[in-house]
Design a protein around this motif. Structure first.
Motif, PDB file in Angstrom:
ATOM      1  N   PHE A   1       0.824  -1.200   0.000  1.00 33.77           N
ATOM      2  CA  PHE A   1       0.000   0.000   0.000  1.00 33.77           C
ATOM      3  C   PHE A   1       0.861   1.254   0.000  1.00 33.77           C
ATOM      4  O   PHE A   1       0.617   2.189  -0.769  1.00 33.77           O
ATOM      5  CB  PHE A   1      -0.938   0.008   1.211  1.00 33.77           C
ATOM      6  CG  PHE A   1      -2.322  -0.416   0.853  1.00 33.77           C
ATOM      7  CD1 PHE A   1      -3.078   0.333  -0.043  1.00 33.77           C
ATOM      8  CD2 PHE A   1      -2.875  -1.569   1.387  1.00 33.77           C
ATOM      9  CE1 PHE A   1      -4.358  -0.067  -0.398  1.00 33.77           C
ATOM     10  CE2 PHE A   1      -4.145  -1.967   1.029  1.00 33.77           C
ATOM     11  CZ  PHE A   1      -4.890  -1.216   0.142  1.00 33.77           C
TER      12      PHE A   1
ATOM     13  N   ILE B   1       1.044   4.071  -2.997  1.00 33.65           N
ATOM     14  CA  ILE B   1       0.765   5.510  -2.831  1.00 33.65           C
ATOM     15  C   ILE B   1       1.887   6.320  -3.477  1.00 33.65           C
ATOM     16  O   ILE B   1       1.640   7.235  -4.269  1.00 33.65           O
ATOM     17  CB  ILE B   1       0.614   5.874  -1.333  1.00 33.65           C
ATOM     18  CG1 ILE B   1      -0.660   5.239  -0.763  1.00 33.65           C
ATOM     19  CG2 ILE B   1       0.591   7.384  -1.142  1.00 33.65           C
ATOM     20  CD1 ILE B   1      -0.794   5.384   0.746  1.00 33.65           C
ATOM     21  N   LEU B   2       3.137   5.936  -3.179  1.00 35.66           N
ATOM     22  CA  LEU B   2       4.273   6.699  -3.705  1.00 35.66           C
ATOM     23  C   LEU B   2       4.372   6.581  -5.221  1.00 35.66           C
ATOM     24  O   LEU B   2       4.508   7.584  -5.927  1.00 35.66           O
ATOM     25  CB  LEU B   2       5.573   6.228  -3.041  1.00 35.66           C
ATOM     26  CG  LEU B   2       5.659   6.499  -1.531  1.00 35.66           C
ATOM     27  CD1 LEU B   2       6.898   5.863  -0.949  1.00 35.66           C
ATOM     28  CD2 LEU B   2       5.651   8.004  -1.269  1.00 35.66           C
TER      29      LEU B   2
ATOM     30  N   ALA C   1       1.566   8.444  -6.996  1.00 38.17           N
ATOM     31  CA  ALA C   1       1.803   9.889  -7.056  1.00 38.17           C
ATOM     32  C   ALA C   1       2.806  10.211  -8.159  1.00 38.17           C
ATOM     33  O   ALA C   1       2.627  11.186  -8.906  1.00 38.17           O
ATOM     34  CB  ALA C   1       2.318  10.380  -5.709  1.00 38.17           C
TER      35      ALA C   1
ATOM     36  N   TYR D   1       1.073   9.992 -11.447  1.00 36.99           N
ATOM     37  CA  TYR D   1       0.133  11.108 -11.606  1.00 36.99           C
ATOM     38  C   TYR D   1       0.869  12.338 -12.122  1.00 36.99           C
ATOM     39  O   TYR D   1       0.364  13.074 -12.971  1.00 36.99           O
ATOM     40  CB  TYR D   1      -0.550  11.402 -10.263  1.00 36.99           C
ATOM     41  CG  TYR D   1      -1.370  12.654 -10.253  1.00 36.99           C
ATOM     42  CD1 TYR D   1      -2.581  12.721 -10.947  1.00 36.99           C
ATOM     43  CD2 TYR D   1      -0.948  13.776  -9.551  1.00 36.99           C
ATOM     44  CE1 TYR D   1      -3.343  13.874 -10.930  1.00 36.99           C
ATOM     45  CE2 TYR D   1      -1.709  14.937  -9.536  1.00 36.99           C
ATOM     46  CZ  TYR D   1      -2.897  14.985 -10.226  1.00 36.99           C
ATOM     47  OH  TYR D   1      -3.655  16.125 -10.216  1.00 36.99           O
TER      48      TYR D   1
ATOM     49  N   SER E   1      -6.310  11.456 -11.071  1.00 35.40           N
ATOM     50  CA  SER E   1      -6.049  11.877  -9.692  1.00 35.40           C
ATOM     51  C   SER E   1      -5.126  10.855  -9.040  1.00 35.40           C
ATOM     52  O   SER E   1      -4.942   9.757  -9.585  1.00 35.40           O
ATOM     53  CB  SER E   1      -7.355  11.975  -8.904  1.00 35.40           C
ATOM     54  OG  SER E   1      -7.903  10.683  -8.759  1.00 35.40           O
ATOM     55  N   ILE E   2      -4.545  11.198  -7.908  1.00 39.50           N
ATOM     56  CA  ILE E   2      -3.651  10.239  -7.247  1.00 39.50           C
ATOM     57  C   ILE E   2      -4.404   8.965  -6.850  1.00 39.50           C
ATOM     58  O   ILE E   2      -3.899   7.873  -7.092  1.00 39.50           O
ATOM     59  CB  ILE E   2      -2.918  10.867  -6.041  1.00 39.50           C
ATOM     60  CG1 ILE E   2      -1.982  11.996  -6.521  1.00 39.50           C
ATOM     61  CG2 ILE E   2      -2.084   9.810  -5.318  1.00 39.50           C
ATOM     62  CD1 ILE E   2      -1.097  12.565  -5.440  1.00 39.50           C
ATOM     63  N   PRO E   3      -5.631   9.053  -6.257  1.00 40.98           N
ATOM     64  CA  PRO E   3      -6.333   7.791  -5.951  1.00 40.98           C
ATOM     65  C   PRO E   3      -6.492   6.901  -7.175  1.00 40.98           C
ATOM     66  O   PRO E   3      -6.309   5.686  -7.099  1.00 40.98           O
ATOM     67  CB  PRO E   3      -7.684   8.274  -5.416  1.00 40.98           C
ATOM     68  CG  PRO E   3      -7.398   9.598  -4.835  1.00 40.98           C
ATOM     69  CD  PRO E   3      -6.353  10.212  -5.718  1.00 40.98           C
ATOM     70  N   THR E   4      -6.810   7.488  -8.344  1.00 43.63           N
ATOM     71  CA  THR E   4      -6.927   6.702  -9.571  1.00 43.63           C
ATOM     72  C   THR E   4      -5.574   6.092  -9.943  1.00 43.63           C
ATOM     73  O   THR E   4      -5.501   4.937 -10.379  1.00 43.63           O
ATOM     74  CB  THR E   4      -7.440   7.592 -10.730  1.00 43.63           C
ATOM     75  OG1 THR E   4      -8.630   8.234 -10.307  1.00 43.63           O
ATOM     76  CG2 THR E   4      -7.725   6.771 -11.972  1.00 43.63           C
TER      77      THR E   4
ATOM     78  N   ILE F   1      -3.228   5.308  -7.864  1.00 43.00           N
ATOM     79  CA  ILE F   1      -2.969   4.222  -6.915  1.00 43.00           C
ATOM     80  C   ILE F   1      -3.722   2.963  -7.363  1.00 43.00           C
ATOM     81  O   ILE F   1      -3.174   1.863  -7.343  1.00 43.00           O
ATOM     82  CB  ILE F   1      -3.383   4.636  -5.484  1.00 43.00           C
ATOM     83  CG1 ILE F   1      -2.465   5.748  -4.982  1.00 43.00           C
ATOM     84  CG2 ILE F   1      -3.357   3.441  -4.539  1.00 43.00           C
ATOM     85  CD1 ILE F   1      -2.914   6.377  -3.693  1.00 43.00           C
ATOM     86  N   TYR F   2      -4.982   3.166  -7.790  1.00 39.71           N
ATOM     87  CA  TYR F   2      -5.782   2.056  -8.319  1.00 39.71           C
ATOM     88  C   TYR F   2      -5.055   1.404  -9.493  1.00 39.71           C
ATOM     89  O   TYR F   2      -4.899   0.182  -9.547  1.00 39.71           O
ATOM     90  CB  TYR F   2      -7.160   2.590  -8.742  1.00 39.71           C
ATOM     91  CG  TYR F   2      -7.963   1.666  -9.613  1.00 39.71           C
ATOM     92  CD1 TYR F   2      -8.521   0.503  -9.106  1.00 39.71           C
ATOM     93  CD2 TYR F   2      -8.163   1.963 -10.964  1.00 39.71           C
ATOM     94  CE1 TYR F   2      -9.259  -0.337  -9.913  1.00 39.71           C
ATOM     95  CE2 TYR F   2      -8.903   1.130 -11.768  1.00 39.71           C
ATOM     96  CZ  TYR F   2      -9.439  -0.025 -11.240  1.00 39.71           C
ATOM     97  OH  TYR F   2     -10.162  -0.857 -12.049  1.00 39.71           O
ATOM     98  N   TRP F   3      -4.545   2.220 -10.425  1.00 39.01           N
ATOM     99  CA  TRP F   3      -3.799   1.697 -11.569  1.00 39.01           C
ATOM    100  C   TRP F   3      -2.565   0.936 -11.100  1.00 39.01           C
ATOM    101  O   TRP F   3      -2.223  -0.117 -11.645  1.00 39.01           O
ATOM    102  CB  TRP F   3      -3.376   2.838 -12.502  1.00 39.01           C
ATOM    103  CG  TRP F   3      -2.415   2.402 -13.535  1.00 39.01           C
ATOM    104  CD1 TRP F   3      -2.689   1.834 -14.734  1.00 39.01           C
ATOM    105  CD2 TRP F   3      -0.988   2.433 -13.446  1.00 39.01           C
ATOM    106  NE1 TRP F   3      -1.531   1.529 -15.400  1.00 39.01           N
ATOM    107  CE2 TRP F   3      -0.480   1.880 -14.630  1.00 39.01           C
ATOM    108  CE3 TRP F   3      -0.080   2.886 -12.473  1.00 39.01           C
ATOM    109  CZ2 TRP F   3       0.892   1.761 -14.869  1.00 39.01           C
ATOM    110  CZ3 TRP F   3       1.271   2.768 -12.702  1.00 39.01           C
ATOM    111  CH2 TRP F   3       1.741   2.211 -13.887  1.00 39.01           C
TER     112      TRP F   3
ATOM    113  N   ILE G   1      -2.071  -0.646  -8.280  1.00 43.48           N
ATOM    114  CA  ILE G   1      -2.439  -1.952  -7.728  1.00 43.48           C
ATOM    115  C   ILE G   1      -2.808  -2.909  -8.867  1.00 43.48           C
ATOM    116  O   ILE G   1      -2.404  -4.068  -8.871  1.00 43.48           O
ATOM    117  CB  ILE G   1      -3.597  -1.809  -6.703  1.00 43.48           C
ATOM    118  CG1 ILE G   1      -3.091  -1.061  -5.467  1.00 43.48           C
ATOM    119  CG2 ILE G   1      -4.164  -3.160  -6.313  1.00 43.48           C
ATOM    120  CD1 ILE G   1      -4.174  -0.663  -4.494  1.00 43.48           C
ATOM    121  N   VAL G   2      -3.553  -2.391  -9.876  1.00 43.57           N
ATOM    122  CA  VAL G   2      -3.909  -3.201 -11.041  1.00 43.57           C
ATOM    123  C   VAL G   2      -2.647  -3.742 -11.719  1.00 43.57           C
ATOM    124  O   VAL G   2      -2.607  -4.879 -12.180  1.00 43.57           O
ATOM    125  CB  VAL G   2      -4.758  -2.373 -12.043  1.00 43.57           C
ATOM    126  CG1 VAL G   2      -4.881  -3.100 -13.375  1.00 43.57           C
ATOM    127  CG2 VAL G   2      -6.140  -2.087 -11.482  1.00 43.57           C
TER     128      VAL G   2
END
Lengths: 279, 279, 279, 279
Positions: free
Chosen positions: C167, C171-172, C175, C178, C189-192, C194-196, C198-199
């Motif tokens: 995790f 996050i790093l 970012a 992004y 966005s950064i959350p998106t 992060i989702y990418w 993890i994918v």
């Protein structure tokens, strides 16, 4: 490499030896520095071949890229000639793994005079990057690599059997999907279906071909879970092999001369069973 | 295979034996050459079935492809009949694994006279490729295959339990995603969501269905990490199984001279089964 | 379960016992048949909930589907009430794992009278499928499942540490991507991001978001190889755990009473070291 | 940490000690509560940085988000100053891993006065989440983490060799695919082809670039099966490493009373290092 020292040597013989030490040697500082520099040039030359195919870059810097590539090719050619004349056994080098790679690294550029499209073959220079392992010869890198190699070699037969099975399964499942799915979803022929089946079994999943019908999705789900299950097989084979070679490595130490019991580690100084000094 | 040699044999009996040796045998040179040639024809016939479904090729070479397929089918039919009449136990062959495959390899072509769509079933010929293992019978291929088979068999129960869990999890997570995601992103029904869930859990990830909402993406991330974690389980099961069967095989100690049971360790001094002194 | 047999029992007490044996028992033929039939009904009921969300099917067979679901819900309700009144310890059942699942399997349908959208919650019925393990209680299925459970439990802490690291890394790297990638390629966005991330790390790779810039592709390649490398970690943890629990299982047999050496297998009848009979 | 108790202490010295215990300590209740609260604030601050990049949220709550971030930054700044003045060895803290992270967590916000785009760097605060391991110091979390770390460290060389091979293979296969596939299917340059090759080998499979030609699909299938096979290698390495470190840890035998070295097996009778009798 040059063990026998002659008292009276001609200038050329001395030069030859000096070049030999620099170019073929890895144990001397000069040889090591040369090898590291050479690796840098190889990396640069591979990068040049790659960048030349990027249209934007090629349009802007075409002349510089071509010039740089020719400079490197000529440098490689000189190096190749020096390698041949500096060694005492030129034939051995010529037909060695590295000798052949060194030759096919420079040939494409000269060939491109006659057949321009052969230039792309220069990419085989990437194989020269394997020289890194010669530089790291003295460290534990090659040990690690050869351990890897052993484990992969030992697993080869099992993995071949495994891949053969996968192919037969893919043909059958591919044919099933071809019948089930319409041509609109991308399953245009059995070979394409087999391609999709391999994409799915290996969990790559591009998504350019994907089932649309309910039955197709159900079969696809089954194939995925199958692939998920059988990915365990090659992993299991290689892991067991590596773990095995690991424990077999411990057996290199001789048994205790007193009680004949096997030592528990290569580094054991005293027998764990009777206390006899093993060194 | 033919151990009892009769003194007076009719011509047909001799021919039958000769065919038997060539067609069923793998230990004689003639039998081996026949088997390798047969494998080549099988490969060709599978290739033909596949290529016939490729539209461009079929349009151009339809007649040649059909002709070739009929030639091979008739060849397979003759081979099938010879196999039956040459063996002493035709029923045993007829109902053996290879016997059934040999039959269903030729049936679809004849059936296609009446029902044209059955022609595609010829693809089951791919199963005849398994004959390769018969040819390699004498090498260590089959040993490797049977070791694989043993490890997979032993892991079967655990993997069934595992897959059953995966299905229950997929149903629940699929329903959650169906509620969270709108129909625009492809989650049109719970079965579709379950399909997506399996695609994600197995890390295939086609991308034909993908979450759009933030909550959906968060749940998807959780499912991915879950899938990433549980992929370890079947791998772990099979690996442990193979490693286990490996260490059991490592034994070089001879079997017990009294009860013939295999010792559990090379260092065992007494038989674990009957207590006989092994040293 | 009902061990103490009373001499004089009322009719209801006899009926209660009879129901108890059928409904709660798994060792009697009647109990086994009931459980298998129940599992079939559960499967059917889960299927009904799934199919009702498929628009085409729901439009055509809406009334039949709703009717079938009500029939099953009433059947489950009767079964639930019988389970409570037939057992001697109703509270123990009510608050047991299966008791709670049985309740929440029927509640959503009744709730849907007042709040129609709660009907979808019926999907929790899928959890009732876990009853399969009760039916297979006597076989070796549960043993396998509990072994799996043990291995997963033991690995839990390590996998938690691992996921926590993943995790922070996501996050790093999210970012970084992004900043590097433009919004056109989906990194809105950064959350998106992060989702990418993890994918990509989990090797799912939908392709709905994918890097376009050269730098983005280079970083993505790095993340993929990283993910490829670290997928080995949870696999390694679980495998080592399973292999470990496997070898630990061998230790259940007591040591040799004569020479105190540990037997090599639970099934050994004689000590491998001194030949003493172990049984 | 503060072992030597002075009899006469100034008020400031007492305060410094009190702060030191709360801020640096993890063994006291006050220190633990402070650390857990701090972790909550860190989580919140990371969440704020992430949410600020989500356009919809930023448009609605921009002022609140900025205010909250400043409050947290000032809180972190005070905490940072307190950490420096409360410890006896401020330099040791300043140049420690956590000290540097604490500094770079607050710098970006102040820098954003002069260069607004640096604000995004605040995301490095995510590294402060690693503090969790300090809080869990007393549990078995760190033991598990360090075991993981050891296994990864020991596998590092092998995995580096492996990744280097993967890179060379990717360059060669990427060049092959660039030649085989047309530019329409996305293989616009060799670097892009290499990117695709890594996407395929690691089984990520975005699908933004996918082969169209038959030959391209055949080579892609080969690459997938290759990737499927070689994913086994890092997994095997790490698993064997973990299993190895596990079996080494299983030792419950006490260390040698003479040379303090750990015995290699529970059953060792003599120290392998100095030969001392262990029984």
């Amino acid at each position: 490499m040059v063990k026998r020292q002659k008292k009276h040597k001609s200038f050329f013989e001395k030069l030859r030896q000096r070049i030999n030490i620099i170019i073929h040697g890895v144990n001397t500082p000069a040889g090591k520095i040369f090898d590291i520099m050479l690796l840098g040039v190889i990396l640069l030359s591979v990068l040049l071949v790659l960048l030349e195919t990027v249209e934007n870059l090629d349009n802007q810097y075409h002349d510089i890229l071509v010039l740089a590539e020719w400079v490197i090719t000529i440098f490689f050619t000189i190096e190749y000639i020096l390698r041949i004349i500096s060694t005492r056994k030129p034939l051995k080098y010529l037909f060695s793994f590295y000798g052949i790679i060194d030759l096919i690294s420079i040939l494409p550029m000269y060939l491109s005079f006659f057949i321009p499209s052969t230039k792309i073959l220069s990419v085989v220079r990437a194989l020269r990057l394997l020289r890194l392992f010669r530089i790291l010869n003295l460290g534990n890198f090659t040990g690690q690599a050869s351990e890897l190699k052993l484990a992969i070699n030992a697993s080869r037969t099992k993995i071949t059997v495994f891949v053969y099975f996968i192919f037969i399964i893919s043909i059958l499942l591919g044919a099933v999907m071809y019948v089930v799915e319409s041509k609109e979803s991308g399953f245009t022929s059995i070979p394409t279906s087999i391609y999709w089946c391999i994409v799915t079994l290996t969990t790559v999943g591009y998504g350019d071909i994907a089932p649309i019908t309910s039955l197709g999705k159900a079969i696809a789900s089954f194939i995925m879970i199958l692939g998920y299950g059988i990915i365990a097989v090659p992993t299991g084979i290689v892991t067991a092999q590596i773990a095995n070679s690991k424990s077999r490595r411990k057996l290199f130490a001789p048994n205790c001369p007193n009680c004949k019991s096997q030592p528990l580690s290569d580094s054991a100084k005293y027998c764990h069973n009777c206390g006899t000094n093993l060194t």
